[in-house]
Design a protein around this motif. Structure first.
Motif, PDB file in Angstrom:
ATOM      1  N   GLU A   1      33.578  34.236  17.690  1.00  0.00           N
ATOM      2  CA  GLU A   1      34.524  34.346  18.805  1.00  0.00           C
ATOM      3  C   GLU A   1      33.994  33.552  19.991  1.00  0.00           C
ATOM      4  N   VAL A   2      34.812  32.631  20.485  1.00  0.00           N
ATOM      5  CA  VAL A   2      34.422  31.751  21.590  1.00  0.00           C
ATOM      6  C   VAL A   2      35.352  32.011  22.772  1.00  0.00           C
ATOM      7  N   GLU A   3      34.749  32.128  23.959  1.00  0.00           N
ATOM      8  CA  GLU A   3      35.560  32.323  25.159  1.00  0.00           C
ATOM      9  C   GLU A   3      36.363  31.056  25.459  1.00  0.00           C
ATOM     10  N   GLN A   4      37.364  31.198  26.302  1.00  0.00           N
ATOM     11  CA  GLN A   4      38.169  30.056  26.736  1.00  0.00           C
ATOM     12  C   GLN A   4      37.277  29.043  27.455  1.00  0.00           C
ATOM     13  N   ILE A   5      37.497  27.771  27.212  1.00  0.00           N
ATOM     14  CA  ILE A   5      36.737  26.711  27.882  1.00  0.00           C
ATOM     15  C   ILE A   5      37.160  26.671  29.348  1.00  0.00           C
ATOM     16  N   ARG A   6      36.152  26.623  30.232  1.00  0.00           N
ATOM     17  CA  ARG A   6      36.404  26.611  31.671  1.00  0.00           C
ATOM     18  C   ARG A   6      35.751  25.373  32.285  1.00  0.00           C
ATOM     19  N   ILE A   7      36.015  25.146  33.562  1.00  0.00           N
ATOM     20  CA  ILE A   7      35.436  24.033  34.304  1.00  0.00           C
ATOM     21  C   ILE A   7      34.453  24.590  35.335  1.00  0.00           C
ATOM     22  N   ASP A   8      33.221  24.083  35.325  1.00  0.00           N
ATOM     23  CA  ASP A   8      32.231  24.473  36.326  1.00  0.00           C
ATOM     24  C   ASP A   8      32.685  23.911  37.677  1.00  0.00           C
ATOM     25  N   PRO A   9      32.903  24.764  38.679  1.00  0.00           N
ATOM     26  CA  PRO A   9      33.417  24.269  39.957  1.00  0.00           C
ATOM     27  C   PRO A   9      32.439  23.374  40.720  1.00  0.00           C
ATOM     28  N   LEU A  10      31.155  23.446  40.386  1.00  0.00           N
ATOM     29  CA  LEU A  10      30.168  22.613  41.075  1.00  0.00           C
ATOM     30  C   LEU A  10      29.988  21.248  40.428  1.00  0.00           C
ATOM     31  N   THR A  11      29.935  21.222  39.093  1.00  0.00           N
ATOM     32  CA  THR A  11      29.676  19.955  38.392  1.00  0.00           C
ATOM     33  C   THR A  11      30.938  19.323  37.812  1.00  0.00           C
ATOM     34  N   HIS A  12      32.000  20.120  37.716  1.00  0.00           N
ATOM     35  CA  HIS A  12      33.266  19.695  37.115  1.00  0.00           C
ATOM     36  C   HIS A  12      33.127  19.409  35.622  1.00  0.00           C
ATOM     37  N   LYS A  13      32.106  19.986  34.994  1.00  0.00           N
ATOM     38  CA  LYS A  13      31.901  19.864  33.548  1.00  0.00           C
ATOM     39  C   LYS A  13      32.503  21.080  32.862  1.00  0.00           C
ATOM     40  N   GLN A  14      32.901  20.908  31.598  1.00  0.00           N
ATOM     41  CA  GLN A  14      33.441  22.006  30.813  1.00  0.00           C
ATOM     42  C   GLN A  14      32.304  22.857  30.245  1.00  0.00           C
ATOM     43  N   PHE A  15      32.568  24.166  30.110  1.00  0.00           N
ATOM     44  CA  PHE A  15      31.606  25.066  29.493  1.00  0.00           C
ATOM     45  C   PHE A  15      32.338  26.243  28.868  1.00  0.00           C
TER      46      PHE A  15
END
Length: 128
Positions: A98-112
């Motif tokens: 089970e994988v959580e929804q992909i989000r955007i790091d607000p500081l780096t703008h990278k996906q995680f």
């Protein structure tokens, strides 16, 4: 004087066979060495993470559960970089993870995103 790089992370699991399969088959980490220590009734499995780091997977009898929620002091999670986060997350889901929804790091703008190992240890995927 400075620290050069991270050498390894040690993880204690509750079900050695299940965790070994997860880290080697699902995550695809390569086995460096595996030893059973009779005096401790414990396995130690060294796994390569790329060419620069290792995970030491230990088994011990009767280990206490890891406090995670609410978050406890100490190691919060492991994080791995991946080139294509969507593809890796999709792959994990095909493996029953089970994988959580992909989000955007607000500081780096990278996906995680996050998922957990068989003992509930949070693992993060972070886009390169």
């Amino acid at each position: 004087m400075e620290l050069a790089k991270l050498h390894h992370v040690a993880i204690i699991c509750t079900d050695y066979k299940k965790s070994k399969e997860f880290y080697t088959k699902v995550l695809g980490l390569k086995v460096i060495s595996e030893v059973y220590r009779e005096e401790r009734r414990s396995y130690k499995l060294d796994l390569a993470v790329g060419s620069h780091c290792q995970i030491e997977l230990f088994s011990f009898p009767d280990v206490p559960s890891r406090p995670s929620y609410p978050e406890a002091a100490g190691l919060r999670h492991l994080a791995f970089t991946v080139k294509n986060i969507s593809s890796y997350a999709n792959y994990l889901e095909t493996q029953g993870v089970e994988v959580e929804q992909i989000r955007i790091d607000p500081l780096t703008h990278k996906q995680f995103t996050f998922f957990s190992d068989p003992d509930g240890l949070p693992i993060e995927l972070y886009e390169e």
